[in-house]
Write a protein that holds these residues in place. Structure first.
Motif, PDB file in Angstrom:
ATOM      1  N   HIS A  73      -8.642  -0.975   6.422  1.00 56.88           N
ATOM      2  CA  HIS A  73      -8.262  -0.997   5.001  1.00 56.88           C
ATOM      3  C   HIS A  73      -8.089  -2.418   4.437  1.00 56.88           C
ATOM      4  O   HIS A  73      -8.748  -2.793   3.459  1.00 56.88           O
ATOM      5  CB  HIS A  73      -7.006  -0.163   4.820  1.00 56.88           C
ATOM      6  CG  HIS A  73      -6.621   0.057   3.401  1.00 56.88           C
ATOM      7  ND1 HIS A  73      -7.516   0.471   2.448  1.00 56.88           N
ATOM      8  CD2 HIS A  73      -5.426  -0.091   2.755  1.00 56.88           C
ATOM      9  CE1 HIS A  73      -6.897   0.580   1.280  1.00 56.88           C
ATOM     10  NE2 HIS A  73      -5.632   0.232   1.446  1.00 56.88           N
ATOM     11  N   CYS A 125       0.855  -1.195   0.000  1.00 59.76           N
ATOM     12  CA  CYS A 125       0.000   0.000   0.000  1.00 59.76           C
ATOM     13  C   CYS A 125       0.891   1.246   0.000  1.00 59.76           C
ATOM     14  O   CYS A 125       1.761   1.390   0.848  1.00 59.76           O
ATOM     15  CB  CYS A 125      -0.894   0.015   1.236  1.00 59.76           C
ATOM     16  SG  CYS A 125      -2.331  -1.028   1.027  1.00 59.76           S
ATOM     17  N   CYS A 156      -7.431   0.007  -3.668  1.00 62.22           N
ATOM     18  CA  CYS A 156      -6.356  -0.997  -3.603  1.00 62.22           C
ATOM     19  C   CYS A 156      -6.816  -2.348  -4.144  1.00 62.22           C
ATOM     20  O   CYS A 156      -6.022  -3.070  -4.745  1.00 62.22           O
ATOM     21  CB  CYS A 156      -5.817  -1.119  -2.179  1.00 62.22           C
ATOM     22  SG  CYS A 156      -4.688   0.245  -1.796  1.00 62.22           S
TER      23      CYS A 156
HETATM   24 ZN    ZN Z   1      -3.997   0.124   0.226  1.00 64.33          ZN
END
Ligand code: ZN
Ligand code: AMP
Length: 496
Positions: A263, A55, A238
């Motif tokens: 996340h 990330c 993502c």
């Molecule tokens: Zn991410």
């Protein structure tokens, strides 16, 4: 075929450890998998290639050195994996989310223009910390269509629904495994409760936004799509970018521990509900860089950027060393004294190999044993969930052992070359620029002392003294250049 994917060789390290007589192919690489809360033997999906998603930054400001602890851990992971496999790494750039929109609005700069500068600053910092480049750096704003497609599919599967506010939410009750990564029970979640912002705590766990319908807070940031006018939530970004470049099912996904929830948990829910396949095999997370017991963060204001550290006179490699001197799964307390200690360790290693370069003594009988132990310890440390403290200890122990024989001229030129080779191998992971140091001409100790004095003067902002030392060095036929990775010294044949 590999060369088509990777335009340049990334595996210079591969040969060295595999050719070791003691190399033990049975001893595997073990990594701590957050998914199962245990260390596991690493088996890549394809025998020769590892697919890795890391990330990346949210480009609303400079990344701080807490963020870079995570990026540096990922660099070490990448480098060690590259000693065994071909690595395909993706690092996304979050250039649209709650924070980027808010900040660009405050500054009155269009989002794209605003994030553009911070993307460039981020790449400059990566370069100065010698973080190896990923194969892909996709930007969220270039992948809106891919996100829309996943959300459409989740709507069709009735896993997503439209709220009264026209935003589209993920119904966590439709994904029985929700909470597995973050260790929370779906039963505990408030049924039908919704959270629309990108970041929230476990206590707020509930249905989360995949697509945020436009409201006036977003100004002119929106896309007209089949989902209506709006913009994506952070988590779907993502899922879309990782699967586009690495496929539905890939090997490793990483981030800092604060990414575990929500996340990464939400990424799993979105991706697996969309594809029906397992998303990622190994989830790795770096612990935080802390200051006086608290996470270094923008919101607490207790942070330094990489640039702040350089302005204080430290070399970026000292920061690199500071990070690797602790294990990525332990909290690391940041202090300037700690960084000073790291700087000294880097100097110690550099001085040692420079001295080795001019060794020409007798043969040292214990050398093979010392070197074998150093290689073995380094490798075993790295294979044990990237235990960099153990690997760096192997480097320092070899210095401890060889210092006296080197001093007493009982190491031969050939042996010194073998030791240098070990340091260069280790440096493929540590990244302390040792190869460049060796390329420079030999610097006598008297000159090295002057250089250190000048560095201290610069650190204390005594620029007059620093200039005097520069002149003294010139008179001794050495010129000094200040580079982002520290002073570089060159011998000059004559001065006119
Ligand atoms: Zn991410
Ligand atoms: P962000 O730009 O906020 O999305 O953060 C980028 C990366 O830095 C994420 O992987 C975070 O988990 C990580 N991170 C944020 N703060 C810290 C910290 N104090 N120490 C280590 N990693 C951090």
């Amino acid at each position: 075929m590999m060369d088509q994917i990777l335009p340049f060789s990334r595996n210079p390290f591969k040969k060295s450890f595999k050719e070791l007589p003691e190399y033990n192919p049975v001893m595997p690489l073990v990594l701590y998998n957050t998914l199962n809360r245990q260390k596991e033997i690493f088996h890549p999906i394809s025998p020769s290639e590892v697919k890795l998603y890391t990330c990346g930054p949210t480009v609303y400001d400079f990344a701080h050195i807490g963020n870079f602890r995570t990026y540096l851990f990922e660099d070490i992971l990448r480098r060690w994996l590259a000693s065994k496999y071909n690595v395909i790494q993706v690092m996304n750039i979050t250039d649209v989310d709650d924070k980027t929109i808010r900040r660009s609005k405050e500054k009155g700069i269009p989002l794209h223009e605003y994030t553009h500068d911070y993307i460039n600053f981020f790449f400059e910092d990566l370069l100065s910390l010698k973080i190896e480049p990923a194969e892909y750096y996709p930007r969220a704003t270039d992948h809106i269509q891919e996100m829309v497609q996943i959300i459409q599919d989740l709507l069709e599967k009735k896993i997503a629904y439209q709220g009264e506010d026209k935003s589209i939410y993920y119904d966590v009750s439709k994904f029985p495994e929700y909470g597995k990564l973050a260790h929370i029970e779906v039963k505990e979640l408030k049924s039908g409760a919704r959270v629309s912002h990108d970041e929230y705590d476990k206590e707020e766990a509930s249905d989360f936004a995949l697509w945020k319908a436009w409201d006036k807070e977003d100004g002119n940031v929106f896309w007209e799509t089949s989902l209506g006018k709006g913009r994506p939530g952070w988590h779907i970004e993502c899922s879309a970018m990782s699967m586009k470049y690495l496929g539905h099912h890939f090997d490793i996904h990483t981030g800092g521990v604060d990414n575990i929830f929500p996340h990464h948990q939400n990424e799993i829910a979105q991706s697996e509900a969309h594809t029906g396949e397992k998303f990622v095999n190994y989830w790795l997370h770096a612990e935080h860089l802390i200051v006086e017991g608290k996470k270094m963060s923008k919101s607490l204001g207790n942070f330094y950027t990489v640039r702040d550290i350089l302005k204080k006179g430290f070399s970026p490699l000292a920061l690199r060393y500071f990070y690797v001197s602790s294990h990525y799964r332990s909290k690391l307390n940041f202090t300037l004294q700690g960084l000073q200690g790291a700087e000294s360790s880097v100097h110690r290693i550099r001085d040692f190999i420079l001295r080795l370069k001019s060794a020409h003594g007798a043969s040292y009988p214990e050398l093979p044993e010392v070197l074998n132990k150093a290689y073995q310890e380094f490798k075993e440390g790295m294979d044990d969930d990237l235990n960099t403290p153990r690997a760096t200890a192997a480097v320092h122990e070899s210095i401890n052992h060889l210092n006296t024989p080197l001093e007493e001229k009982s190491i031969s030129r050939e042996q010194a070359q073998e030791v240098i080779q070990f340091f260069l191998h280790a440096d493929k992971i540590l990244g302390l620029n040792l190869d460049e140091i060796l390329k420079e001409s030999h610097i006598p100790q008297e000159i090295q002392k002057l250089i250190s004095e000048r560095e201290s003067a610069r650190k204390n902002k005594d620029y007059r003294k620093a200039d005097e030392i520069r002149k003294a060095l010139q008179e001794k036929h050495f010129i000094i250049e200040d580079t982002p990775s520290g002073p570089r010294v060159k011998r000059i044949e004559s001065i006119s």
